[in-house]
Scaffold this active site. Sequence first.
Site, PDB file in Angstrom:
ATOM      1  N   LYS A 155       0.848  -1.208   0.000  1.00 43.75           N
ATOM      2  CA  LYS A 155       0.000   0.000   0.000  1.00 43.75           C
ATOM      3  C   LYS A 155       0.878   1.251   0.000  1.00 43.75           C
ATOM      4  O   LYS A 155       2.072   1.168   0.302  1.00 43.75           O
ATOM      5  CB  LYS A 155      -0.907  -0.036   1.237  1.00 43.75           C
ATOM      6  CG  LYS A 155      -0.156  -0.016   2.564  1.00 43.75           C
ATOM      7  CD  LYS A 155      -1.020  -0.511   3.716  1.00 43.75           C
ATOM      8  CE  LYS A 155      -0.257  -0.431   5.031  1.00 43.75           C
ATOM      9  NZ  LYS A 155      -0.956  -1.113   6.128  1.00 43.75           N
TER      10      LYS A 155
ATOM     11  N   ARG B  61     -10.763  -0.067  14.533  1.00 46.98           N
ATOM     12  CA  ARG B  61     -10.948   0.805  13.365  1.00 46.98           C
ATOM     13  C   ARG B  61     -11.763   0.059  12.328  1.00 46.98           C
ATOM     14  O   ARG B  61     -12.782   0.551  11.876  1.00 46.98           O
ATOM     15  CB  ARG B  61      -9.631   1.356  12.804  1.00 46.98           C
ATOM     16  CG  ARG B  61      -8.416   0.435  12.934  1.00 46.98           C
ATOM     17  CD  ARG B  61      -7.164   0.918  12.238  1.00 46.98           C
ATOM     18  NE  ARG B  61      -6.535  -0.203  11.562  1.00 46.98           N
ATOM     19  CZ  ARG B  61      -5.327  -0.204  11.064  1.00 46.98           C
ATOM     20  NH1 ARG B  61      -4.589   0.882  11.111  1.00 46.98           N
ATOM     21  NH2 ARG B  61      -4.846  -1.269  10.474  1.00 46.98           N
TER      22      ARG B  61
ATOM     23  N   TYR C 125      14.557  29.615  10.142  1.00 41.63           N
ATOM     24  CA  TYR C 125      13.341  30.291  10.591  1.00 41.63           C
ATOM     25  C   TYR C 125      13.254  30.317  12.113  1.00 41.63           C
ATOM     26  O   TYR C 125      13.549  29.326  12.788  1.00 41.63           O
ATOM     27  CB  TYR C 125      12.100  29.557  10.050  1.00 41.63           C
ATOM     28  CG  TYR C 125      11.890  29.757   8.563  1.00 41.63           C
ATOM     29  CD1 TYR C 125      11.611  31.009   8.036  1.00 41.63           C
ATOM     30  CD2 TYR C 125      11.975  28.678   7.691  1.00 41.63           C
ATOM     31  CE1 TYR C 125      11.416  31.185   6.672  1.00 41.63           C
ATOM     32  CE2 TYR C 125      11.769  28.840   6.327  1.00 41.63           C
ATOM     33  CZ  TYR C 125      11.497  30.094   5.824  1.00 41.63           C
ATOM     34  OH  TYR C 125      11.306  30.262   4.475  1.00 41.63           O
TER      35      TYR C 125
ATOM     36  N   MET D  64      11.420  24.289   3.831  1.00 41.89           N
ATOM     37  CA  MET D  64      10.701  23.487   2.838  1.00 41.89           C
ATOM     38  C   MET D  64      11.644  22.780   1.876  1.00 41.89           C
ATOM     39  O   MET D  64      11.469  21.609   1.563  1.00 41.89           O
ATOM     40  CB  MET D  64       9.725  24.375   2.045  1.00 41.89           C
ATOM     41  CG  MET D  64       8.841  23.586   1.109  1.00 41.89           C
ATOM     42  SD  MET D  64       7.757  24.610   0.107  1.00 41.89           S
ATOM     43  CE  MET D  64       6.640  25.242   1.339  1.00 41.89           C
TER      44      MET D  64
HETATM   45  C1  LIG Z   1      -0.170  -1.956   6.880  1.00 37.67           C
HETATM   46  C2  LIG Z   1      -0.684  -3.259   7.354  1.00 37.67           C
HETATM   47  C3  LIG Z   1       0.163  -4.376   7.445  1.00 37.67           C
HETATM   48  C4  LIG Z   1       1.664  -4.289   7.273  1.00 37.67           C
HETATM   49  O1  LIG Z   1       2.214  -3.820   8.488  1.00 37.67           O
HETATM   50  P1  LIG Z   1       3.802  -3.677   8.711  1.00 37.67           P
HETATM   51  O2  LIG Z   1       3.919  -3.295  10.129  1.00 37.67           O
HETATM   52  O3  LIG Z   1       4.255  -2.628   7.767  1.00 37.67           O
HETATM   53  O4  LIG Z   1       4.414  -4.993   8.405  1.00 37.67           O
HETATM   54  C5  LIG Z   1      -0.402  -5.604   7.734  1.00 37.67           C
HETATM   55  N1  LIG Z   1      -1.731  -5.727   7.970  1.00 37.67           N
HETATM   56  C6  LIG Z   1      -2.575  -4.658   7.934  1.00 37.67           C
HETATM   57  C7  LIG Z   1      -4.016  -4.848   8.227  1.00 37.67           C
HETATM   58  C8  LIG Z   1      -2.074  -3.394   7.636  1.00 37.67           C
HETATM   59  O5  LIG Z   1      -2.889  -2.335   7.627  1.00 37.67           O
END
Ligand SMILES: *Cc1c(COP(=O)(O)O)cnc(C)c1O
Length: 380
Positions: free
Chosen positions: A46, A151, A270, A323
């Site tokens: 992702k 969640r 800054y 930035m």
């Molecule tokens: C992002 C995610 C993972 C991967 O987690 P890592 O800690 O990056 O290995 C696995 N399962 C779910 C549901 C996630 O949202």
Amino acid sequence: MSTAQRFDVSCLEAGAILSIDLNALVENWRTLQAVCGAAECAAVVKADAYGIGLAPVVEALRDAGCKTFFVAHVFEGRRVRGLAPESVIYVLNGLLPGSAPAYAQDGLRPVLGSLPEIEEWLQFVALWGGARAPDGDALAAALQIDTGMNRLGLKEKDFDAAEQLTRHLNIALVLSHFVWSGQANDVKNERQIELFSRLRAQWLDVPASMANSAGIFLDQTPLYDLVRPGYALYGGNPTPGRNNPMRGVVRLDAKIIQVREVEAGESVGYEGRWTAKARRRLATINAGYADGIPFRAMGSDRRPGAEALIHGRRCPFVGRVSMDLAVLDVTDVEHVQRGDQAELIGPTITIDELAARAGTIGYEILTHLGQRFYRRYTTL
Ligand SMILES: *Cc1c(COP(=O)(O)O)cnc(C)c1O
């Protein structure tokens, strides 16, 4: 070696060079697969493969034999389908209202995490009848069970209804997610494992999955049938506080634009947040927070700040990160000049170290890696 630039930027013109070692990535996947024994090692890709670049990552892992990918959004899944036509692809964020046809079109599997999602998917599947996805499987989906994250995912009270509904569905995976797998001895992990083992019994003949990167390395964690690492694949430490068993994948070198001297009492950046106590030599680098350099790289009274490596020596960030620019104190390094490079992430300065010293987490460092860098992907 290949490159995939986000902007039309050459190595010469870029403010920093991001090198990504796809061999290390593949080796990390193999290491995790070996640790997991009989369980299948999937890959979480992702958010543009945690900022590393979706296409090169998926292609490398696909060629190495990875068969299952996880994304967060349906459009991410569609891109993975284009890159790995034969793979199984799960969409973690579930089913958005009205989006079921998009899943079916590309053979993506929603991770269903509530009764309304299950109902909508069921209605859709009933309409499509025995349609088959490109992966050859009849419209499959996963079920997410909530064991503490609060969640997404079914709660125990939903189970009877869910069981009824899923009888008519092709449920290919049951999963849950750790709250704090990075904390090895936390009793929460044990409770979640107990709960998941009990709750998944409702779908006992369906493969199960619990572990993310750190979950894989917990003592006494059953790995079930499939593990879902993300962070560890990209070189992050899945065993916080212990030696990192993974290889570094990312290297970030920023170019020095200027070297200057300041006298005692002069401030930098800054709001003048840093003031020289004596004459110091400073190097200004060609990257800032718009490139993912953490805004809080400079330390505070409570936290030692981030450092960069120049000619083998550690140099602290001084002043607020701007930035497009940041400043390092190079007083202790000889012969630093315009055009030299500073290692911000690499063999010495790990993602986890930079994150800890900048008051954030390595995941944020990775997913914020800039779009303006010159990107270099190395393979054998
Ligand atoms: C992002 C995610 C993972 C991967 O987690 P890592 O800690 O990056 O290995 C696995 N399962 C779910 C549901 C996630 O949202």
